[in-house]
Enzyme design. Structure first.
Site, PDB file in Angstrom:
ATOM      1  CB  THR A 144      -0.938   0.008   1.229  1.00 49.95           C
ATOM      2  OG1 THR A 144      -1.620   1.257   1.268  1.00 49.95           O
ATOM      3  CG2 THR A 144      -0.201  -0.169   2.538  1.00 49.95           C
ATOM      4  CB  SER A 179      -4.077   2.164  10.383  1.00 47.02           C
ATOM      5  OG  SER A 179      -3.811   1.303   9.275  1.00 47.02           O
ATOM      6  CG  HIS A 182      -1.992   1.906   6.235  1.00 44.91           C
ATOM      7  ND1 HIS A 182      -3.149   2.407   6.782  1.00 44.91           N
ATOM      8  CD2 HIS A 182      -2.130   2.049   4.893  1.00 44.91           C
ATOM      9  CE1 HIS A 182      -3.946   2.853   5.805  1.00 44.91           C
ATOM     10  NE2 HIS A 182      -3.355   2.645   4.651  1.00 44.91           N
TER      11      HIS A 182
HETATM   12  P1  NAD Z   1     -11.143  -7.393  -0.024  1.00 44.65           P
HETATM   13  O1  NAD Z   1     -11.401  -7.433   1.437  1.00 44.65           O
HETATM   14  O2  NAD Z   1     -12.266  -7.045  -0.938  1.00 44.65           O
HETATM   15  O3  NAD Z   1     -10.541  -8.803  -0.517  1.00 44.65           O
HETATM   16  C1  NAD Z   1      -9.574  -9.517   0.211  1.00 44.65           C
HETATM   17  C2  NAD Z   1      -9.900 -11.003   0.036  1.00 44.65           C
HETATM   18  O4  NAD Z   1      -8.901 -11.758   0.731  1.00 44.65           O
HETATM   19  C3  NAD Z   1     -11.251 -11.383   0.650  1.00 44.65           C
HETATM   20  O5  NAD Z   1     -12.034 -12.074  -0.287  1.00 44.65           O
HETATM   21  C4  NAD Z   1     -10.880 -12.238   1.863  1.00 44.65           C
HETATM   22  O6  NAD Z   1     -11.838 -13.250   2.119  1.00 44.65           O
HETATM   23  C5  NAD Z   1      -9.531 -12.804   1.450  1.00 44.65           C
HETATM   24  N1  NAD Z   1      -8.654 -13.137   2.596  1.00 44.65           N
HETATM   25  C6  NAD Z   1      -8.316 -12.337   3.643  1.00 44.65           C
HETATM   26  N2  NAD Z   1      -7.502 -12.997   4.502  1.00 44.65           N
HETATM   27  C7  NAD Z   1      -7.312 -14.240   3.967  1.00 44.65           C
HETATM   28  C8  NAD Z   1      -6.585 -15.382   4.394  1.00 44.65           C
HETATM   29  N3  NAD Z   1      -5.884 -15.387   5.537  1.00 44.65           N
HETATM   30  N4  NAD Z   1      -6.603 -16.492   3.608  1.00 44.65           N
HETATM   31  C9  NAD Z   1      -7.306 -16.507   2.457  1.00 44.65           C
HETATM   32  N5  NAD Z   1      -8.041 -15.449   2.013  1.00 44.65           N
HETATM   33  C10 NAD Z   1      -8.033 -14.332   2.768  1.00 44.65           C
HETATM   34  O7  NAD Z   1      -9.911  -6.397  -0.245  1.00 44.65           O
HETATM   35  P2  NAD Z   1      -9.462  -5.642  -1.592  1.00 44.65           P
HETATM   36  O8  NAD Z   1      -9.991  -4.272  -1.535  1.00 44.65           O
HETATM   37  O9  NAD Z   1      -9.717  -6.490  -2.751  1.00 44.65           O
HETATM   38  O10 NAD Z   1      -7.895  -5.550  -1.336  1.00 44.65           O
HETATM   39  C11 NAD Z   1      -7.046  -6.591  -1.822  1.00 44.65           C
HETATM   40  C12 NAD Z   1      -5.603  -6.285  -1.467  1.00 44.65           C
HETATM   41  O11 NAD Z   1      -5.211  -5.060  -2.075  1.00 44.65           O
HETATM   42  C13 NAD Z   1      -5.354  -6.136   0.029  1.00 44.65           C
HETATM   43  O12 NAD Z   1      -4.115  -6.727   0.371  1.00 44.65           O
HETATM   44  C14 NAD Z   1      -5.291  -4.642   0.225  1.00 44.65           C
HETATM   45  O13 NAD Z   1      -4.477  -4.320   1.315  1.00 44.65           O
HETATM   46  C15 NAD Z   1      -4.703  -4.169  -1.094  1.00 44.65           C
HETATM   47  N6  NAD Z   1      -5.117  -2.789  -1.424  1.00 44.65           N
HETATM   48  C16 NAD Z   1      -6.446  -2.480  -1.586  1.00 44.65           C
HETATM   49  C17 NAD Z   1      -6.818  -1.177  -1.900  1.00 44.65           C
HETATM   50  C18 NAD Z   1      -8.248  -0.738  -2.067  1.00 44.65           C
HETATM   51  O14 NAD Z   1      -8.500   0.471  -2.249  1.00 44.65           O
HETATM   52  N7  NAD Z   1      -9.218  -1.653  -2.042  1.00 44.65           N
HETATM   53  C19 NAD Z   1      -5.811  -0.199  -2.049  1.00 44.65           C
HETATM   54  C20 NAD Z   1      -4.471  -0.561  -1.877  1.00 44.65           C
HETATM   55  C21 NAD Z   1      -4.126  -1.863  -1.554  1.00 44.65           C
HETATM   56  N1  USQ Z   2     -11.591   9.793   4.345  1.00 47.29           N
HETATM   57  C1  USQ Z   2     -12.488  10.835   4.429  1.00 47.29           C
HETATM   58  N2  USQ Z   2     -13.811  10.530   4.442  1.00 47.29           N
HETATM   59  C2  USQ Z   2     -14.282   9.259   4.337  1.00 47.29           C
HETATM   60  C3  USQ Z   2     -13.358   8.199   4.220  1.00 47.29           C
HETATM   61  C4  USQ Z   2     -12.006   8.502   4.243  1.00 47.29           C
HETATM   62  O1  USQ Z   2     -12.115  12.014   4.513  1.00 47.29           O
HETATM   63  O2  USQ Z   2     -15.505   9.064   4.356  1.00 47.29           O
HETATM   64  C5  USQ Z   2     -10.130  10.088   4.309  1.00 47.29           C
HETATM   65  C6  USQ Z   2      -9.327   9.367   5.389  1.00 47.29           C
HETATM   66  O3  USQ Z   2      -9.316  10.088   6.599  1.00 47.29           O
HETATM   67  C7  USQ Z   2      -7.962   9.275   4.722  1.00 47.29           C
HETATM   68  C8  USQ Z   2      -8.289   9.169   3.234  1.00 47.29           C
HETATM   69  O4  USQ Z   2      -9.634   9.620   3.091  1.00 47.29           O
HETATM   70  O5  USQ Z   2      -7.239  10.454   4.916  1.00 47.29           O
HETATM   71  C9  USQ Z   2      -8.175   7.753   2.683  1.00 47.29           C
HETATM   72  O6  USQ Z   2      -8.999   6.890   3.468  1.00 47.29           O
HETATM   73  P1  USQ Z   2      -9.636   5.574   2.835  1.00 47.29           P
HETATM   74  O7  USQ Z   2     -10.542   4.947   3.829  1.00 47.29           O
HETATM   75  O8  USQ Z   2     -10.168   5.872   1.478  1.00 47.29           O
HETATM   76  O9  USQ Z   2      -8.309   4.718   2.564  1.00 47.29           O
HETATM   77  P2  USQ Z   2      -7.314   3.997   3.567  1.00 47.29           P
HETATM   78  O10 USQ Z   2      -7.830   3.902   4.953  1.00 47.29           O
HETATM   79  O11 USQ Z   2      -5.970   4.644   3.399  1.00 47.29           O
HETATM   80  O12 USQ Z   2      -7.271   2.524   2.983  1.00 47.29           O
HETATM   81  C10 USQ Z   2      -7.564   2.207   1.619  1.00 47.29           C
HETATM   82  C11 USQ Z   2      -7.728   0.695   1.535  1.00 47.29           C
HETATM   83  C12 USQ Z   2      -6.408   0.040   1.932  1.00 47.29           C
HETATM   84  C13 USQ Z   2      -5.284   0.586   1.079  1.00 47.29           C
HETATM   85  C14 USQ Z   2      -5.207   2.113   1.132  1.00 47.29           C
HETATM   86  C15 USQ Z   2      -4.263   2.698   0.109  1.00 47.29           C
HETATM   87  O13 USQ Z   2      -8.783   0.261   2.386  1.00 47.29           O
HETATM   88  O14 USQ Z   2      -6.525  -1.367   1.766  1.00 47.29           O
HETATM   89  O15 USQ Z   2      -4.061   0.063   1.534  1.00 47.29           O
HETATM   90  O16 USQ Z   2      -6.511   2.641   0.779  1.00 47.29           O
HETATM   91  S1  USQ Z   2      -3.455   4.152   0.714  1.00 47.29           S
HETATM   92  O17 USQ Z   2      -4.486   5.097   1.177  1.00 47.29           O
HETATM   93  O18 USQ Z   2      -2.679   4.705  -0.376  1.00 47.29           O
HETATM   94  O19 USQ Z   2      -2.634   3.728   1.827  1.00 47.29           O
END
Ligand code: NAD
Ligand code: USQ
Length: 383
Positions: A144, A179, A182
């Site tokens: 991330t 967090s 993170h």
């Molecule tokens: P998500 O919660 O939608 O999907 C994660 C999947 O992993 C789920 O289906 C869950 O059941 C599975 N999982 C969790 N723990 C597991 C375990 N121990 N064994 C097997 N399966 C397991 O999350 P997402 O939004 O698709 O995020 C996927 C990845 O991308 C995460 O690692 C997240 O940190 C990263 N990521 C997501 C975002 C975002 O904005 N969604 C941004 C940056 C990074």
């Molecule tokens: N935020 C608002 N209002 C909202 C929700 C969030 O102002 O209703 C703010 C938060 O305070 C933060 C920013 O928006 O400053 C991003 O928050 P977020 O909930 O969109 O994202 P974050 O908690 O950082 O996590 C998400 C994904 C995580 C991924 C990360 C990428 O859930 O899996 O790792 O985005 S990054 O933000 O680049 O670390």
């Protein structure tokens, strides 16, 4: 090539599994389905109605004639993991399978421990399984952008060259995550880097920004393939939440001053970046880091963009600045590099193209499914 998508039932994983399958990769999905369980425990649900994983896969097979193997289980269970890998024999592993919500990890001690055990132990098991049986397999791991935090200097892609007391070295970029979630990604990065150095494994860490949008070519082929879209205060992310709030007439929930700036990308670019990483594998012993985002916005900018786009659909969108439930800088410098994926062939989608088609129109279509009680944030960092 055979690609195992761990976390393939989730938001990024489902879209990626179908995208790769459509492009001729032999795809397997491994998922414990724990994310569906966490939603049930919290009493929240995706905006879009998603089918059970078995039915999603059957539908994909019926539509395209392409098969996807399914392994249901937890990667913190080493026996299950190694058996699944031996059965599938992947050439590349894409690892999305973690607890990914920052607020979830900050609920209390139990949720912080669950997050770090699930994420760090799962990844460590995977490293050991690769070392034992698949030392040439390429690990593509989702990290991330939040690993870096918000330093007052430019953010490089994974490494920074430092001169100190007349000597010079290129070292891992300093990490200041915001967090316990993170932090789990930072711990993973250290473990993967170490495994590459000592065992010669090959890995790419994709430091992904916040993903938005719900539509990809494949998930849009049939309603039964629809992807999840989270909007609640725990799993919903900033832009996706704002669009759904706009659709139901809820004021947009900007936390604090709204100057918090992050990297963002369209889910259509997430899936393409994964393909690029797989097609250009890391060398044996290499721990490669790419920053995976396409544009930088402050949350205040995003709210204003959603307000503007809402106007064109006749929506009257208000913006509220709530007391920030998180401890984070609300005004800060943020300038992160993101050239490595572009150099390898990524042609980004831009937010201006996605706001209506991939977000607001979906939000409006499914707005009757929204539970208004789940919009405001309930988790605070300060307790
Ligand atoms: P998500 O919660 O939608 O999907 C994660 C999947 O992993 C789920 O289906 C869950 O059941 C599975 N999982 C969790 N723990 C597991 C375990 N121990 N064994 C097997 N399966 C397991 O999350 P997402 O939004 O698709 O995020 C996927 C990845 O991308 C995460 O690692 C997240 O940190 C990263 N990521 C997501 C975002 C975002 O904005 N969604 C941004 C940056 C990074
Ligand atoms: N935020 C608002 N209002 C909202 C929700 C969030 O102002 O209703 C703010 C938060 O305070 C933060 C920013 O928006 O400053 C991003 O928050 P977020 O909930 O969109 O994202 P974050 O908690 O950082 O996590 C998400 C994904 C995580 C991924 C990360 C990428 O859930 O899996 O790792 O985005 S990054 O933000 O680049 O670390």
């Amino acid at each position: 090539m055979k690609v195992l998508v761990i976390g393939g039932d989730g938001y990024c994983g489902w879209a990626t599994a179908l995208y790769l399958s459509n492009r001729g990769y032999e795809v397997g999905i491994l998922d414990s389905l724990v994310r569906r369980y966490w939603d049930m425990q919290l009493g929240v649900d995706t905006l879009t109605p998603i089918l059970p994983i078995q039915e999603r896969i059957q539908c994909w097979q019926a539509l395209t004639g392409k098969t996807i193997d399914l392994f249901v289980g937890d990667i913190t269970d080493y026996d299950f993991l190694i058996k699944s890998l031996r059965a599938f024999e992947p050439g590349a592993i894409v690892h999305f399978g973690e607890q990914r919500s920052a607020p979830y990890s900050m609920i209390d001690r139990e949720h912080a421990v669950l997050t770090q055990v699930n994420n760090v132990v799962g990844t460590l098991n995977l490293l050991y399984a690769m070392k034992e049986d698949f030392p040439d397999c390429h690990l593509v791991k989702l990290g991330t952008m939040g690993e870096y935090g918000t330093p007052n200097i430019d953010i490089e892609e994974g490494y920074i060259t430092i001169e100190h007391n007349g000597r010079k070295d290129t070292l891992p970029y300093p990490k200041q995550p915001g967090s316990f979630y993170h932090l789990s990604k930072v711990h993973d990065s250290h473990n993967i880097h170490f495994a590459c150095r000592i065992w010669g494994l090959r890995a790419t860490d994709l430091n992904q920004g916040v993903v938005y949008g719900v539509l990809t070519e494949e998930t849009g082929m049939d309603e039964r393939l629809i992807n999840r879209l989270d909007y609640d205060g725990v799993f919903g992310t900033a832009l996706n939440r704002f669009c759904i709030q706009a659709a139901i007439g809820h004021p947009l929930t900007v936390y604090g001053k709204g100057g918090q700036t992050r990297g963002f990308l369209d889910i259509r670019d997430t899936v393409r970046c994964i393909e690029i990483a797989i097609a250009n594998p890391a060398e044996a012993g290499e721990f490669r880091v790419f920053n995976q985002f396409t544009e930088m916005f402050s949350v205040g900018d995003l709210a204003r963009k959603v307000q503007e786009a809402g106007k064109s659909l006749g929506l009257k969108v208000e913006i509220h600045h709530l007391e920030n439930p998180r401890v984070e800088k609300e005004e800060h410098y943020f300038n992160a590099k993101n050239t490595k994926l572009i150099d390898l062939g990524l042609h980004p989608h831009y937010l201006s193209d996605a706001l209506l088609d991939s977000l607001l129109n979906f939000a409006i279509k499914y707005k009757d499914r929204v539970n208004q009680n789940e919009i405001l944030p309930k988790v605070t960092w300060r307790r």
